[in-house]
Design a protein around this motif. Sequence first.
Motif, PDB file in Angstrom:
ATOM      1  N   LEU A   1      -5.098  -6.524 -13.898  1.00 18.39           N
ATOM      2  CA  LEU A   1      -5.177  -7.858 -12.796  1.00 18.39           C
ATOM      3  C   LEU A   1      -4.579  -7.027 -11.588  1.00 18.39           C
ATOM      4  N   GLU A   2      -3.166  -7.223 -11.640  1.00 14.37           N
ATOM      5  CA  GLU A   2      -1.961  -6.605 -10.660  1.00 14.37           C
ATOM      6  C   GLU A   2      -2.652  -6.146  -9.820  1.00 14.37           C
ATOM      7  N   THR A   3      -2.535  -4.560 -10.173  1.00 14.23           N
ATOM      8  CA  THR A   3      -3.501  -3.676  -9.524  1.00 14.23           C
ATOM      9  C   THR A   3      -4.101  -4.193  -8.250  1.00 14.23           C
ATOM     10  N   THR A   4      -4.959  -4.631  -9.089  1.00 15.42           N
ATOM     11  CA  THR A   4      -6.307  -5.214  -8.758  1.00 15.42           C
ATOM     12  C   THR A   4      -6.191  -6.131  -7.620  1.00 15.42           C
ATOM     13  N   ALA A   5      -5.123  -6.819  -8.489  1.00 14.89           N
ATOM     14  CA  ALA A   5      -4.749  -7.975  -6.760  1.00 14.89           C
ATOM     15  C   ALA A   5      -4.418  -7.403  -5.625  1.00 14.89           C
ATOM     16  N   LEU A   6      -3.027  -6.272  -5.863  1.00  8.70           N
ATOM     17  CA  LEU A   6      -2.844  -5.580  -4.495  1.00  8.70           C
ATOM     18  C   LEU A   6      -3.352  -4.983  -3.747  1.00  8.70           C
ATOM     19  N   LEU A   7      -4.632  -4.577  -4.840  1.00  6.16           N
ATOM     20  CA  LEU A   7      -5.180  -3.154  -3.557  1.00  6.16           C
ATOM     21  C   LEU A   7      -6.962  -3.959  -2.875  1.00  6.16           C
ATOM     22  N   LEU A   8      -7.016  -5.503  -3.605  1.00  2.38           N
ATOM     23  CA  LEU A   8      -7.909  -5.977  -2.975  1.00  2.38           C
ATOM     24  C   LEU A   8      -6.949  -6.490  -1.579  1.00  2.38           C
ATOM     25  N   ARG A   9      -5.857  -6.811  -2.145  1.00  2.00           N
ATOM     26  CA  ARG A   9      -5.400  -7.517  -0.384  1.00  2.00           C
ATOM     27  C   ARG A   9      -4.791  -6.697   0.504  1.00  2.00           C
ATOM     28  N   GLN A  10      -4.740  -5.029   0.027  1.00  2.00           N
ATOM     29  CA  GLN A  10      -4.770  -4.023   1.385  1.00  2.00           C
ATOM     30  C   GLN A  10      -5.688  -3.521   1.967  1.00  2.00           C
ATOM     31  N   ARG A  11      -7.121  -3.801   1.189  1.00  2.00           N
ATOM     32  CA  ARG A  11      -8.754  -3.219   1.256  1.00  2.00           C
ATOM     33  C   ARG A  11      -9.272  -3.948   1.607  1.00  2.00           C
ATOM     34  N   GLY A  12      -9.604  -4.793   0.875  1.00  2.00           N
ATOM     35  CA  GLY A  12     -10.796  -5.864   0.389  1.00  2.00           C
ATOM     36  C   GLY A  12     -11.801  -5.048  -0.526  1.00  2.00           C
ATOM     37  N   TYR A  13     -12.398  -6.261  -0.722  1.00  2.55           N
ATOM     38  CA  TYR A  13     -13.283  -5.898  -1.930  1.00  2.55           C
ATOM     39  C   TYR A  13     -14.409  -4.361  -1.855  1.00  2.55           C
ATOM     40  N   HIS A  14     -14.723  -3.938  -0.554  1.00  2.00           N
ATOM     41  CA  HIS A  14     -15.745  -2.388  -0.764  1.00  2.00           C
ATOM     42  C   HIS A  14     -14.535  -1.286  -0.560  1.00  2.00           C
ATOM     43  N   GLY A  15     -13.484  -1.625   0.619  1.00  2.00           N
ATOM     44  CA  GLY A  15     -12.729  -0.710   0.263  1.00  2.00           C
ATOM     45  C   GLY A  15     -11.569  -0.343  -1.094  1.00  2.00           C
ATOM     46  N   THR A  16     -11.921  -0.742  -2.562  1.00  2.00           N
ATOM     47  CA  THR A  16     -11.809  -1.135  -3.444  1.00  2.00           C
ATOM     48  C   THR A  16     -12.333  -0.816  -4.229  1.00  2.00           C
ATOM     49  N   SER A  17     -12.050   0.247  -4.962  1.00  2.00           N
ATOM     50  CA  SER A  17     -13.149   1.275  -6.202  1.00  2.00           C
ATOM     51  C   SER A  17     -12.141   0.756  -7.648  1.00  2.00           C
ATOM     52  N   LEU A  18     -13.398   1.342  -8.702  1.00  2.00           N
ATOM     53  CA  LEU A  18     -12.377   1.735  -9.960  1.00  2.00           C
ATOM     54  C   LEU A  18     -11.547   2.222  -9.937  1.00  2.00           C
ATOM     55  N   ASN A  19     -12.123   3.543  -8.914  1.00  2.00           N
ATOM     56  CA  ASN A  19     -11.122   4.528  -9.675  1.00  2.00           C
ATOM     57  C   ASN A  19      -9.275   4.253  -9.296  1.00  2.00           C
ATOM     58  N   ASP A  20     -10.458   4.227  -7.958  1.00  2.00           N
ATOM     59  CA  ASP A  20      -8.834   3.400  -7.361  1.00  2.00           C
ATOM     60  C   ASP A  20      -7.462   2.975  -8.459  1.00  2.00           C
ATOM     61  N   ILE A  21      -8.765   1.262  -8.727  1.00  2.00           N
ATOM     62  CA  ILE A  21      -8.188   0.146  -9.710  1.00  2.00           C
ATOM     63  C   ILE A  21      -7.422   1.024 -10.967  1.00  2.00           C
ATOM     64  N   LEU A  22      -7.940   2.183 -11.463  1.00  2.00           N
ATOM     65  CA  LEU A  22      -7.834   3.436 -13.331  1.00  2.00           C
ATOM     66  C   LEU A  22      -6.763   3.544 -12.505  1.00  2.00           C
ATOM     67  N   ASN A  23      -6.695   4.906 -11.072  1.00  2.00           N
ATOM     68  CA  ASN A  23      -5.716   5.080 -10.924  1.00  2.00           C
ATOM     69  C   ASN A  23      -4.353   4.706 -10.720  1.00  2.00           C
ATOM     70  N   ALA A  24      -4.476   3.616  -9.918  1.00  2.00           N
ATOM     71  CA  ALA A  24      -3.304   2.713  -9.362  1.00  2.00           C
ATOM     72  C   ALA A  24      -2.386   2.208 -10.734  1.00  2.00           C
ATOM     73  N   SER A  25      -3.335   1.442 -11.282  1.00  2.00           N
ATOM     74  CA  SER A  25      -2.620   0.778 -13.015  1.00  2.00           C
ATOM     75  C   SER A  25      -2.576   1.994 -13.860  1.00  2.00           C
ATOM     76  N   GLY A  26      -2.463   2.982 -14.116  1.00  2.00           N
ATOM     77  CA  GLY A  26      -2.760   4.017 -14.756  1.00  2.00           C
ATOM     78  C   GLY A  26      -3.671   3.733 -16.287  1.00  2.00           C
ATOM     79  N   ALA A  27      -4.468   2.522 -16.469  1.00  2.00           N
ATOM     80  CA  ALA A  27      -5.285   2.131 -17.585  1.00  2.00           C
ATOM     81  C   ALA A  27      -6.052   3.476 -17.975  1.00  2.00           C
ATOM     82  N   PRO A  28      -6.728   3.412 -18.606  1.00  4.33           N
ATOM     83  CA  PRO A  28      -8.101   4.130 -19.675  1.00  4.33           C
ATOM     84  C   PRO A  28      -9.423   3.347 -19.082  1.00  4.33           C
ATOM     85  N   ARG A  29     -10.255   4.440 -18.457  1.00  2.00           N
ATOM     86  CA  ARG A  29     -11.442   3.288 -17.996  1.00  2.00           C
ATOM     87  C   ARG A  29     -12.112   2.672 -19.234  1.00  2.00           C
TER      88      ARG A  29
END
Length: 202
Positions: free
Chosen positions: A10-38
């Motif tokens: 959740l925290e990683t997604t919130a940060l990425l959304l504020r930086q990149r918006g909806y379309h600029g934030t992919s699931l892979n981005d979220i997974l890579n930045a959070s370190g969470a498994p798919r």
Amino acid sequence: MANDTRTRILETTALLLRQRGYHGTSLNDILNASGAPRGSLYFHFPGGKDQLVVEVTRDSVDKVTQRLGEVLAAERDPAVAVHHIYQAVGHMLEENQFTLGCPIAPVVLDSPADVPELAELCRSAFEQWIGLLQQAFARAGVPERRAHALALLVESSLEGLMVIARATRDRAPLQAVADEVAALIEGAVLVAEARQRTDAAV
């Protein structure tokens, strides 16, 4: 551990959304930045990206709404309260080194019409924030129509100023406009008070 993973996502997604918006934030981005498994992401958010983004955005909106309401309720003078809001936004920008602004603006600019719940959440957020400002001005005696116009002015100037401050990496524009807007609100309240005294004397 499960809750830690969920919170991290959740925290990683919130940060990425504020930086990149909806379309600029992919699931892979979220997974890579959070370190969470798919698998963990879909375990906590079976609806995938849309569910995750809606939940994050709703939480961000709730936090801003609560804080805005607290500032407006804590100060009887709406001009002073609004000045505090501009100052708080300036501090927020400085603290994140001018990398983050409004939590929903990047989502709105991405035109999330293909996710109706998200689009409605963004629309409702601005309605709530403008409504809280309008109520504060109306409580001070400002007529409803002007209170609404002033609330729109405050919200729209804050949104624009966050962009300008991020571009210039300087909070000075916020301070300059805060003084002008506060003076405008103070004037509106004084006019309302004078009108009330006149009506009472008649």
